[in-house]
Design a protein around this motif. Structure first.
Motif, PDB file in Angstrom:
ATOM      1  N   HIS A  88      -5.264   3.797  -7.551  1.00  0.00           N
ATOM      2  CA  HIS A  88      -5.086   3.372  -6.165  1.00  0.00           C
ATOM      3  C   HIS A  88      -5.206   1.852  -6.042  1.00  0.00           C
ATOM      4  O   HIS A  88      -4.453   1.215  -5.296  1.00  0.00           O
ATOM      5  CB  HIS A  88      -6.118   4.054  -5.267  1.00  0.00           C
ATOM      6  CG  HIS A  88      -5.997   3.701  -3.822  1.00  0.00           C
ATOM      7  ND1 HIS A  88      -5.092   4.307  -2.979  1.00  0.00           N
ATOM      8  CD2 HIS A  88      -6.646   2.773  -3.058  1.00  0.00           C
ATOM      9  CE1 HIS A  88      -5.194   3.782  -1.761  1.00  0.00           C
ATOM     10  NE2 HIS A  88      -6.127   2.852  -1.800  1.00  0.00           N
ATOM     11  N   LEU A  89      -6.142   1.277  -6.774  1.00  0.00           N
ATOM     12  CA  LEU A  89      -6.306  -0.174  -6.763  1.00  0.00           C
ATOM     13  C   LEU A  89      -5.064  -0.848  -7.339  1.00  0.00           C
ATOM     14  O   LEU A  89      -4.616  -1.892  -6.827  1.00  0.00           O
ATOM     15  CB  LEU A  89      -7.553  -0.571  -7.555  1.00  0.00           C
ATOM     16  CG  LEU A  89      -7.903  -2.061  -7.587  1.00  0.00           C
ATOM     17  CD1 LEU A  89      -8.120  -2.608  -6.181  1.00  0.00           C
ATOM     18  CD2 LEU A  89      -9.143  -2.298  -8.445  1.00  0.00           C
ATOM     19  N   SER A 105      -2.377  -0.705  -4.727  1.00  0.00           N
ATOM     20  CA  SER A 105      -2.694  -1.659  -3.670  1.00  0.00           C
ATOM     21  C   SER A 105      -2.333  -3.081  -4.091  1.00  0.00           C
ATOM     22  O   SER A 105      -1.892  -3.890  -3.264  1.00  0.00           O
ATOM     23  CB  SER A 105      -4.188  -1.585  -3.316  1.00  0.00           C
ATOM     24  OG  SER A 105      -4.554  -0.273  -2.942  1.00  0.00           O
ATOM     25  N   TYR A 106      -2.519  -3.371  -5.361  1.00  0.00           N
ATOM     26  CA  TYR A 106      -2.186  -4.697  -5.893  1.00  0.00           C
ATOM     27  C   TYR A 106      -0.672  -4.883  -5.968  1.00  0.00           C
ATOM     28  O   TYR A 106      -0.139  -5.930  -5.575  1.00  0.00           O
ATOM     29  CB  TYR A 106      -2.810  -4.854  -7.273  1.00  0.00           C
ATOM     30  CG  TYR A 106      -2.503  -6.169  -7.962  1.00  0.00           C
ATOM     31  CD1 TYR A 106      -3.078  -7.362  -7.529  1.00  0.00           C
ATOM     32  CD2 TYR A 106      -1.632  -6.221  -9.054  1.00  0.00           C
ATOM     33  CE1 TYR A 106      -2.802  -8.568  -8.162  1.00  0.00           C
ATOM     34  CE2 TYR A 106      -1.348  -7.417  -9.695  1.00  0.00           C
ATOM     35  CZ  TYR A 106      -1.939  -8.586  -9.244  1.00  0.00           C
ATOM     36  OH  TYR A 106      -1.659  -9.772  -9.867  1.00  0.00           O
ATOM     37  N   MET A 126      -8.306  -6.365  -1.020  1.00  0.00           N
ATOM     38  CA  MET A 126      -9.186  -5.373  -0.415  1.00  0.00           C
ATOM     39  C   MET A 126      -8.597  -4.826   0.899  1.00  0.00           C
ATOM     40  O   MET A 126      -8.725  -3.647   1.207  1.00  0.00           O
ATOM     41  CB  MET A 126     -10.571  -5.984  -0.161  1.00  0.00           C
ATOM     42  CG  MET A 126     -11.384  -6.238  -1.429  1.00  0.00           C
ATOM     43  SD  MET A 126     -11.732  -4.713  -2.387  1.00  0.00           S
ATOM     44  CE  MET A 126     -10.405  -4.759  -3.611  1.00  0.00           C
ATOM     45  N   PHE A 184      -6.123  -2.368  -0.227  1.00  0.00           N
ATOM     46  CA  PHE A 184      -6.809  -1.170  -0.723  1.00  0.00           C
ATOM     47  C   PHE A 184      -7.150  -0.227   0.434  1.00  0.00           C
ATOM     48  O   PHE A 184      -6.918   0.984   0.360  1.00  0.00           O
ATOM     49  CB  PHE A 184      -8.081  -1.582  -1.466  1.00  0.00           C
ATOM     50  CG  PHE A 184      -8.840  -0.451  -2.099  1.00  0.00           C
ATOM     51  CD1 PHE A 184      -8.629  -0.106  -3.420  1.00  0.00           C
ATOM     52  CD2 PHE A 184      -9.780   0.284  -1.376  1.00  0.00           C
ATOM     53  CE1 PHE A 184      -9.332   0.937  -4.016  1.00  0.00           C
ATOM     54  CE2 PHE A 184     -10.477   1.324  -1.958  1.00  0.00           C
ATOM     55  CZ  PHE A 184     -10.258   1.648  -3.283  1.00  0.00           C
ATOM     56  N   GLU A 193      -3.895   1.208   2.221  1.00  0.00           N
ATOM     57  CA  GLU A 193      -3.175   2.211   1.430  1.00  0.00           C
ATOM     58  C   GLU A 193      -3.884   3.559   1.412  1.00  0.00           C
ATOM     59  O   GLU A 193      -3.282   4.569   1.023  1.00  0.00           O
ATOM     60  CB  GLU A 193      -2.974   1.706  -0.002  1.00  0.00           C
ATOM     61  CG  GLU A 193      -1.984   0.566  -0.137  1.00  0.00           C
ATOM     62  CD  GLU A 193      -0.605   0.917   0.399  1.00  0.00           C
ATOM     63  OE1 GLU A 193      -0.069   1.982   0.018  1.00  0.00           O
ATOM     64  OE2 GLU A 193      -0.067   0.143   1.209  1.00  0.00           O
TER      65      GLU A 193
END
Length: 316
Positions: A45-46, A49-50, A254, A257, A260
């Protein structure tokens, strides 16, 4: 002819700038310190998000147990997913906690044994053969002043743990995880095991003296034929960021993050659960994390106020 020359110039310019774009590609590296599927999902997920905000950049992740990497090797990572209790002084040299993620409850399942008799002589215990599970068990027993070396603890795969408990080869099973828990449910329904409370038998001021453990309440409705709710302890897992990361970049990531989460229903983490794990957190967060928590708290308060207003309007 003029259009052809314009196209030719544009193509030439693109070819000239292509190495610049290629060299501008960056990546973030994420280190997981547990093999759990949940931590892998959070890592993914991170990465998403990136890549939402940096579609031409890359994201890599890896799993290593605590202590397996040197300081120089750890410093290559931008983020670490770890438990609060294992965020030790070595990690604090280069990393700072930025976001609370979730907690895992320490669950004791027995058959006909109460918490007072939990560590009496002749008992046989089982725990999942996973480093994270074994580490938490060791830390809990140490905090409870129980000598693990004097206990008959077997380290088993999940199905073996269930089978041995069902065959009466084990008196007690230790399971660390979120609730409802698949293994706890199997021990409960298939083997007549009962998750029990352990808080009353903990030493006085236990949670004040062992600040990385938190008291946890598990509703009895989650399992079969439980007479009471379960009062036990838990460990929190968090996201730590390399201190060298630019604050503006971290702030943007963040935000992504959190945003999303709305599109990732398979991840059992929400804004509400993050705030829940922020309550009474013992370890200070990075400034970006603190600001994000304040924003989430204001957002939750606004939603609650809107809900109450609608309820009041409906009553008029």
């Amino acid at each position: 002819m003029k259009k052809y020359l314009q196209l030719l110039c544009f193509t030439a310019l693109f070819v000239m700038l292509l190495p610049v774009f290629a060299n501008d590609k960056r990546e973030i590296k994420i280190l997981r310190q547990t093999p759990s599927a949940l931590d892998r999902a959070i890592s993914d997920h991170l990465c998403v998000s990136y890549e939402v905000i940096h579609p031409y950049h890359r994201c890599k992740e890896a799993y290593f147990e605590p202590g397996k990497l040197t300081r120089k090797e750890r410093a290559e990572y931008d983020f670490i997913i770890t438990s609060e209790q294992f965020f030790n002084e070595k990690l604090k040299r280069d990393f700072q906690l930025v976001l609370p993620l979730y907690h895992q409850a320490f669950t004791v399942v027995t058959r006909g044994i109460d918490e007072v008799s939990l560590f009496k002589p002749g008992m046989k215990y089982g725990v999942l053969q996973q480093k994270a599970q074994e580490n938490v068990l060791s830390e809990v027993l140490k905090a409870m002043s129980v000598d693990e070396r004097k206990l008959s603890v077997e380290h088993l795969e999940s199905q073996d743990l269930v089978d041995r408990f069902c065959s009466f080869d084990l008196n007690v099973a230790f399971v660390i995880g979120a609730h409802p828990n698949k293994i706890v449910r199997q021990l409960n329904t298939l083997c007549d095991g009962e998750p029990i409370s352990i808080v009353q038998e903990l030493p006085k001021n236990f949670f004040q003296r062992h600040r990385y453990f938190y008291q946890t309440h598990v509703p009895k409705e989650l399992y079969w034929r439980l007479p009471n709710d379960i009062e036990t302890l838990s460990v929190r897992y968090l996201l730590a960021v390399n201190k060298s990361m630019d604050e503006a970049d971290l702030d943007e990531l963040m935000d992504s993050f959190i945003n999303e989460l709305e599109y990732n229903s398979s991840l059992p983490i929400t804004e509400a659960s993050i705030l829940l794990n922020y309550n009474n957190l013992q370890t200070p967060l990075h400034e970006v994390g603190d600001e994000l928590m304040e924003e989430l708290q204001e957002e939750q308060a606004s939603k609650q106020a809107d809900l109450e207003e609608k309820q009041n309007e409906g009553m008029l």
